[in-house]
Every structure is written in C-alpha cells, then in structure tokens.
Design a protein around this motif. Sequence first.
Motif, PDB file in Angstrom:
ATOM      1  N   GLN A  11      -1.630  -3.432  -2.646  1.00 27.09           N
ATOM      2  CA  GLN A  11      -2.913  -3.695  -1.999  1.00 27.09           C
ATOM      3  C   GLN A  11      -3.769  -2.438  -1.847  1.00 27.09           C
ATOM      4  O   GLN A  11      -4.998  -2.543  -1.674  1.00 27.09           O
ATOM      5  CB  GLN A  11      -2.689  -4.322  -0.620  1.00 27.09           C
ATOM      6  N   ILE A  12      -3.164  -1.266  -1.901  1.00 28.33           N
ATOM      7  CA  ILE A  12      -3.918  -0.018  -1.737  1.00 28.33           C
ATOM      8  C   ILE A  12      -4.732   0.258  -3.006  1.00 28.33           C
ATOM      9  O   ILE A  12      -4.222   0.163  -4.118  1.00 28.33           O
ATOM     10  CB  ILE A  12      -2.961   1.161  -1.465  1.00 28.33           C
ATOM     11  N   SER A  13      -5.996   0.605  -2.811  1.00 31.64           N
ATOM     12  CA  SER A  13      -6.848   0.935  -3.950  1.00 31.64           C
ATOM     13  C   SER A  13      -6.439   2.277  -4.549  1.00 31.64           C
ATOM     14  O   SER A  13      -6.105   3.223  -3.828  1.00 31.64           O
ATOM     15  CB  SER A  13      -8.313   1.005  -3.518  1.00 31.64           C
ATOM     16  N   LEU A  14      -6.479   2.348  -5.863  1.00 35.10           N
ATOM     17  CA  LEU A  14      -6.158   3.574  -6.587  1.00 35.10           C
ATOM     18  C   LEU A  14      -7.428   4.408  -6.742  1.00 35.10           C
ATOM     19  O   LEU A  14      -8.428   3.929  -7.284  1.00 35.10           O
ATOM     20  CB  LEU A  14      -5.575   3.240  -7.955  1.00 35.10           C
ATOM     21  N   ALA A  15      -7.405   5.637  -6.262  1.00 39.32           N
ATOM     22  CA  ALA A  15      -8.499   6.574  -6.525  1.00 39.32           C
ATOM     23  C   ALA A  15      -8.301   7.153  -7.926  1.00 39.32           C
ATOM     24  O   ALA A  15      -7.171   7.459  -8.321  1.00 39.32           O
ATOM     25  CB  ALA A  15      -8.514   7.677  -5.483  1.00 39.32           C
ATOM     26  N   VAL A  16      -9.364   7.309  -8.657  1.00 37.09           N
ATOM     27  CA  VAL A  16      -9.250   7.749 -10.056  1.00 37.09           C
ATOM     28  C   VAL A  16      -9.864   9.115 -10.317  1.00 37.09           C
ATOM     29  O   VAL A  16      -9.679   9.680 -11.403  1.00 37.09           O
ATOM     30  CB  VAL A  16      -9.860   6.710 -11.012  1.00 37.09           C
ATOM     31  N   GLU A  17     -10.603   9.660  -9.364  1.00 39.66           N
ATOM     32  CA  GLU A  17     -11.230  10.970  -9.551  1.00 39.66           C
ATOM     33  C   GLU A  17     -10.719  11.959  -8.505  1.00 39.66           C
ATOM     34  O   GLU A  17     -10.567  11.588  -7.338  1.00 39.66           O
ATOM     35  CB  GLU A  17     -12.762  10.850  -9.436  1.00 39.66           C
ATOM     36  N   PRO A  18     -10.450  13.185  -8.881  1.00 47.40           N
ATOM     37  CA  PRO A  18     -10.482  13.717 -10.243  1.00 47.40           C
ATOM     38  C   PRO A  18      -9.228  13.394 -11.055  1.00 47.40           C
ATOM     39  O   PRO A  18      -9.153  13.714 -12.228  1.00 47.40           O
ATOM     40  CB  PRO A  18     -10.610  15.222 -10.017  1.00 47.40           C
ATOM     41  N   PHE A  19      -8.246  12.760 -10.417  1.00 45.50           N
ATOM     42  CA  PHE A  19      -7.076  12.240 -11.120  1.00 45.50           C
ATOM     43  C   PHE A  19      -6.572  11.039 -10.330  1.00 45.50           C
ATOM     44  O   PHE A  19      -6.912  10.850  -9.164  1.00 45.50           O
ATOM     45  CB  PHE A  19      -5.973  13.308 -11.281  1.00 45.50           C
ATOM     46  N   LYS A  20      -5.780  10.193 -10.954  1.00 44.48           N
ATOM     47  CA  LYS A  20      -5.328   8.967 -10.316  1.00 44.48           C
ATOM     48  C   LYS A  20      -4.327   9.278  -9.202  1.00 44.48           C
ATOM     49  O   LYS A  20      -3.319   9.946  -9.427  1.00 44.48           O
ATOM     50  CB  LYS A  20      -4.683   8.036 -11.355  1.00 44.48           C
ATOM     51  N   HIS A  21      -4.611   8.727  -7.992  1.00 41.26           N
ATOM     52  CA  HIS A  21      -3.709   8.972  -6.876  1.00 41.26           C
ATOM     53  C   HIS A  21      -3.911   7.906  -5.809  1.00 41.26           C
ATOM     54  O   HIS A  21      -4.941   7.207  -5.784  1.00 41.26           O
ATOM     55  CB  HIS A  21      -3.953  10.363  -6.273  1.00 41.26           C
ATOM     56  N   LEU A  22      -2.943   7.801  -4.916  1.00 43.01           N
ATOM     57  CA  LEU A  22      -3.039   6.914  -3.766  1.00 43.01           C
ATOM     58  C   LEU A  22      -2.096   7.376  -2.672  1.00 43.01           C
ATOM     59  O   LEU A  22      -1.121   8.099  -2.935  1.00 43.01           O
ATOM     60  CB  LEU A  22      -2.760   5.459  -4.128  1.00 43.01           C
ATOM     61  N   VAL A  23      -2.399   6.963  -1.443  1.00 40.86           N
ATOM     62  CA  VAL A  23      -1.564   7.246  -0.275  1.00 40.86           C
ATOM     63  C   VAL A  23      -1.268   5.915   0.404  1.00 40.86           C
ATOM     64  O   VAL A  23      -2.182   5.117   0.636  1.00 40.86           O
ATOM     65  CB  VAL A  23      -2.268   8.204   0.711  1.00 40.86           C
ATOM     66  N   VAL A  24       0.017   5.673   0.718  1.00 40.54           N
ATOM     67  CA  VAL A  24       0.428   4.402   1.318  1.00 40.54           C
ATOM     68  C   VAL A  24       1.196   4.685   2.613  1.00 40.54           C
ATOM     69  O   VAL A  24       2.405   4.935   2.576  1.00 40.54           O
ATOM     70  CB  VAL A  24       1.298   3.566   0.359  1.00 40.54           C
ATOM     71  N   PRO A  25       0.531   4.666   3.776  1.00 44.99           N
ATOM     72  CA  PRO A  25       1.280   4.722   5.040  1.00 44.99           C
ATOM     73  C   PRO A  25       2.131   3.451   5.165  1.00 44.99           C
ATOM     74  O   PRO A  25       1.698   2.357   4.805  1.00 44.99           O
ATOM     75  CB  PRO A  25       0.174   4.750   6.096  1.00 44.99           C
ATOM     76  N   GLY A  26       3.337   3.596   5.643  1.00 42.55           N
ATOM     77  CA  GLY A  26       4.189   2.424   5.818  1.00 42.55           C
ATOM     78  C   GLY A  26       4.767   1.873   4.532  1.00 42.55           C
ATOM     79  O   GLY A  26       5.123   0.695   4.478  1.00 42.55           O
ATOM     80  N   PHE A  27       4.874   2.697   3.507  1.00 41.20           N
ATOM     81  CA  PHE A  27       5.520   2.244   2.270  1.00 41.20           C
ATOM     82  C   PHE A  27       6.988   1.906   2.530  1.00 41.20           C
ATOM     83  O   PHE A  27       7.549   0.990   1.931  1.00 41.20           O
ATOM     84  CB  PHE A  27       5.404   3.322   1.201  1.00 41.20           C
ATOM     85  N   LEU A  28       7.594   2.648   3.430  1.00 45.11           N
ATOM     86  CA  LEU A  28       8.934   2.315   3.922  1.00 45.11           C
ATOM     87  C   LEU A  28       8.764   1.387   5.123  1.00 45.11           C
ATOM     88  O   LEU A  28       8.097   1.736   6.096  1.00 45.11           O
ATOM     89  CB  LEU A  28       9.666   3.592   4.327  1.00 45.11           C
ATOM     90  N   ARG A  29       9.309   0.196   5.033  1.00 48.79           N
ATOM     91  CA  ARG A  29       9.083  -0.821   6.072  1.00 48.79           C
ATOM     92  C   ARG A  29       9.513  -0.302   7.447  1.00 48.79           C
ATOM     93  O   ARG A  29      10.550   0.359   7.586  1.00 48.79           O
ATOM     94  CB  ARG A  29       9.853  -2.089   5.734  1.00 48.79           C
ATOM     95  N   ALA A  30       8.713  -0.631   8.459  1.00 50.10           N
ATOM     96  CA  ALA A  30       8.941  -0.120   9.808  1.00 50.10           C
ATOM     97  C   ALA A  30      10.325  -0.483  10.338  1.00 50.10           C
ATOM     98  O   ALA A  30      10.977   0.324  11.007  1.00 50.10           O
ATOM     99  CB  ALA A  30       7.859  -0.656  10.751  1.00 50.10           C
ATOM    100  N   GLU A  31      10.795  -1.699  10.033  1.00 50.20           N
ATOM    101  CA  GLU A  31      12.088  -2.138  10.558  1.00 50.20           C
ATOM    102  C   GLU A  31      13.266  -1.422   9.895  1.00 50.20           C
ATOM    103  O   GLU A  31      14.395  -1.476  10.392  1.00 50.20           O
ATOM    104  CB  GLU A  31      12.241  -3.653  10.397  1.00 50.20           C
ATOM    105  N   SER A  32      13.004  -0.735   8.785  1.00 51.66           N
ATOM    106  CA  SER A  32      14.064  -0.029   8.067  1.00 51.66           C
ATOM    107  C   SER A  32      13.944   1.482   8.174  1.00 51.66           C
ATOM    108  O   SER A  32      14.900   2.200   7.849  1.00 51.66           O
ATOM    109  CB  SER A  32      14.033  -0.411   6.579  1.00 51.66           C
TER     110      SER A  32
END
Length: 207
Positions: A11-32
Amino acid sequence: MALLDLEAFRQISLAVEPFKHLVVPGFLRAESARSVRDDFPDIQYPGLLPVEAVTPGPAFAALIGELTGPQAAAAFSEKFGIDLTGRPTMVTLRGRAQAKDGRIHTDSEAKLVTALLYFNDGWEGPGGRLRLLRGPDDLTDMITEVPPELGTLVAFRRADNSYHGHEPYIGVRRYLMINWMSSGLTAQRELMRHRLSAQAKKMLHYG
C-alpha cells in the motif's frame, strides 16, 4: 501468523526520484515485533555479520525465513519493477554502531535491491538515523530521514545515485539488511568479506 505486513508494504507509494525507495513503518507486525526483537542475536562488537555467523532465536529465524521466501520476493519484485524471483539473497546483521559508520555511499552493483529492517525501541537524537540523499557530498541534502525504530523498513533499488548515510552514532543500533543479489557468486564473495571483517572485529573486541 505472518510476521511481516506485506499488505502494508504494497500500500505504500514508491518514490522514484532521485532513485526508487520507500519507508514502511510497521512492516514488522505489532503483535510480533517484541518477540522478534527479543530473539535478535546478542552482538557485542561493531560491523556487519552474515546471519550464518550468529544464532538467532526461533522468532527471529522465522522472520529470516519470511524475508528470504517467495512471497517477499514477489512483493519486492512488483514494487521495484525487477524480477527477484529465484535471485540469491544476502542477509547481514548489525548490533552496534561505531563512529566511522554511516559514511555516504552507494551499494555495489552486485546488489539489486537493499532493504533494512530495524529493531530498536525508540530513537533519540540525530545520530544513526538513515538518510537517503540527493548527492554524494552533503548529509544534510536529504530526501528523507529514517529513525531506526522497531519494525520500520527502508528499501531502495540500487542505482549509481542511490546515496545514503547517517550522522555518527556509537552504541547499540540493531538492524537486519537483506540484499537481492545479481548472482550467487557475488553474494558468496560479499559474505566472505563480511565474515572475515567480523572475525577481525571480534578478535579486537575480545582480545
């Protein structure tokens, strides 16, 4: 139950400039997150360690299995527009940072996609926050800054201009890095380099 929230990643949008990247808080589920953090290996010296050089607990071992598995490869392939299916992976860990860490660099061409997942409870102060940068010379010329807090993922497609670094920090700074590699041979070479470096640092630390 899955440890990783791949749907949040999608669901997180990919930024493409100046290179492709993204940040995902909570990629590791909170219960785990807590159980996985508690199983992070006890690393008492700086440097990147191949995951094969440590003995993680069962929850952390399960996390590595998910990250290196086909579902994660498919999600990262779709997001970054590169087929990572069947590509070799390299998993390394860092438990402590030293003053010289964080110098501005790009990853080697052997690394197709880099992802870092953090395991620190909160983060105070400016040091140790990963910065994705617009160029090779200025740590303040940043696209984004990522505090290395528990469960946060930062990932990017390696490019000639995928510069990153962080302000100096000395102390505990835990993360896992996974790289999807261009070939198995390059993965083995890089792992051997990290293994030899880790052995030297361990000898210096323990005398």
